[in-house]
Design a protein around this motif. Structure first.
Motif: not given
Length: 392
Positions: A288-295, A361-377
């Protein structure tokens, strides 16, 4: 005459070779796939695979949200008004978070029944996903407010702001059915760029697709005005996430088996050509692309020497896959357990940031990263929650 140790070893190896060649008890990970073939993976040099690690395991600081309220929320999307997230879950529904609770928003299958009722885990739905639908990549068209959906089994869909049963747009290209529609993005003119991960294996057999590394995957374009679908690239080994650059001059997409980001030029002198954008530290899912054009790229598991060697030597891989080990065991040998890794690249393909939870321990098997308002979903096709990491 007594047999030498080398002679005994030779006989044992011969018996093993006969066993693997015939698979007499049909207990291997590929026994149900008589036409299975292993393909050589176009692997980068081992020395080019990034080894940078997040020694602080920063993803362990993530907040777990909606625990056991969502099963396998693979993709995260926010509508043009900033509402959401919207996410597709394992039972085939697209859900919408209205700020207080999850609501049914849309679905892709017109054949939903009690087979699609809640089950204990995302993997429990696999046998009926072709009936219930399995929405993967989600994207909103900011000009029309329509939500576009890549359903793994049913193809490319769209649904209006009112939700409900989505409209089928594409089920085949050049006479070849879409068998594993995976992700998509939309340009400013409304064209849809999407991936079909395999023409042979469907999502419920994704492990066999990884084992095989067969190259029938495609990158495609759908023009909503002409309703034409064009194959932009073919012969890909498990193409997955796709995302346009900030200026729309190119897109990048993940090729899973080789562990790399490929760039496909849409404009300029190089339009219609492709090149390697970045070598990834492991097997990728969505980008996913963020507002700065980074991936931001979600990495399902890190590449290590065992999987690297098996990628280079398909005959060895097929030999090992014919041993009497279950599909799950063979898969875990390649994946090495559940952990979390996400990486960020510059618009030029430079690795900028690595975040992980190496122990899961907390997060596993991430399939997508959506950056929004200073947070990664952080979405996950396997987990019953959404993780949110604060960047600030």
């Amino acid at each position: 005459m007594a047999m030498t140790p080398m002679g005994i070893l030779g006989i044992l190896f011969l018996l093993l070779a006969i066993y693997c060649g015939t698979d007499p008890f049909k207990q291997s990970a590929i026994s149900e796939f008589p036409d299975f073939e292993a393909y050589k993976v176009d692997m980068p040099s081992w020395g080019l695979v990034p080894t940078v690690r997040d020694k602080d395991n920063l993803l362990q600081k993530s907040e777990i949200k909606f625990l056991n309220q969502v099963q396998g929320p693979e993709s995260m999307a926010f509508d043009p008004l900033g509402r959401g997230p919207y996410t597709g879950v394992a039972d085939g529904r697209i859900l919408f978070w209205d700020g207080e609770k999850w609501k049914d928003f849309a679905h892709t299958s017109s054949n939903r029944s009690e087979l699609c009722n809640p089950k204990p885990s995302p993997l429990s739905y696999l046998p009926n996903e072709h009936i219930c639908g399995r929405p993967l990549g989600l994207r909103f068209d900011k000009n029309t407010d329509d939500l576009y959906i890549a359903d793994a089994y049913l193809g490319l869909f769209k649904v209006g702001p009112e939700g409900g049963l989505a409209t089928s747009l594409v089920t085949e290209a050049e006479g070849v059915p879409l068998r594993f529609t995976n992700d998509l993005d939309i340009d400013d003119e409304g064209n849809i760029y999407f991936t079909d991960s395999s023409s042979k294996y469907q999502r419920r057999n994704f492990m066999q697709l990884i084992f095989s590394s067969e190259n029938s995957g495609r990158l495609l374009k759908y023009n909503p005005r002409t309703k034409e679908t064009t194959v932009l690239m073919r012969n890909l080994q498990f193409p997955n996430g796709v995302s346009l650059s900030k200026d729309g001059s190119f897109l990048v997409f993940c090729e899973g088996c080789s562990g790399r980001l490929l760039k496909y030029w849409l404009k300029g002198e190089k339009a219609g050509t492709s090149e390697v954008f970045a070598i990834l530290p492991g097997f990728p899912d969505n980008v996913r692309t963020n507002k700065d054009g980074e991936f931001w790229v979600a990495i399902y598991y890190r590449r290590f020497m065992y999987s690297h060697i098996l990628g280079l030597y398909p005959k060895l891989r097929k030999f090992i896959l014919k041993l009497p080990f279950s599909t799950k065991i063979q898969y875990l040998l390649q994946v090495r357990g559940k952990h979390a890794l996400v990486v960020k690249y510059s618009p030029e393909g430079k690795l900028l940031q690595v975040l992980e939870d190496s122990e899961g321990k907390v997060v596993r098997a991430v399939s997508e990263v959506e950056e929004r308002d200073g947070k990664l979903w952080l979405g996950s096709v396997l987990m019953p929650f959404v993780a949110v990491y604060n960047l600030t």
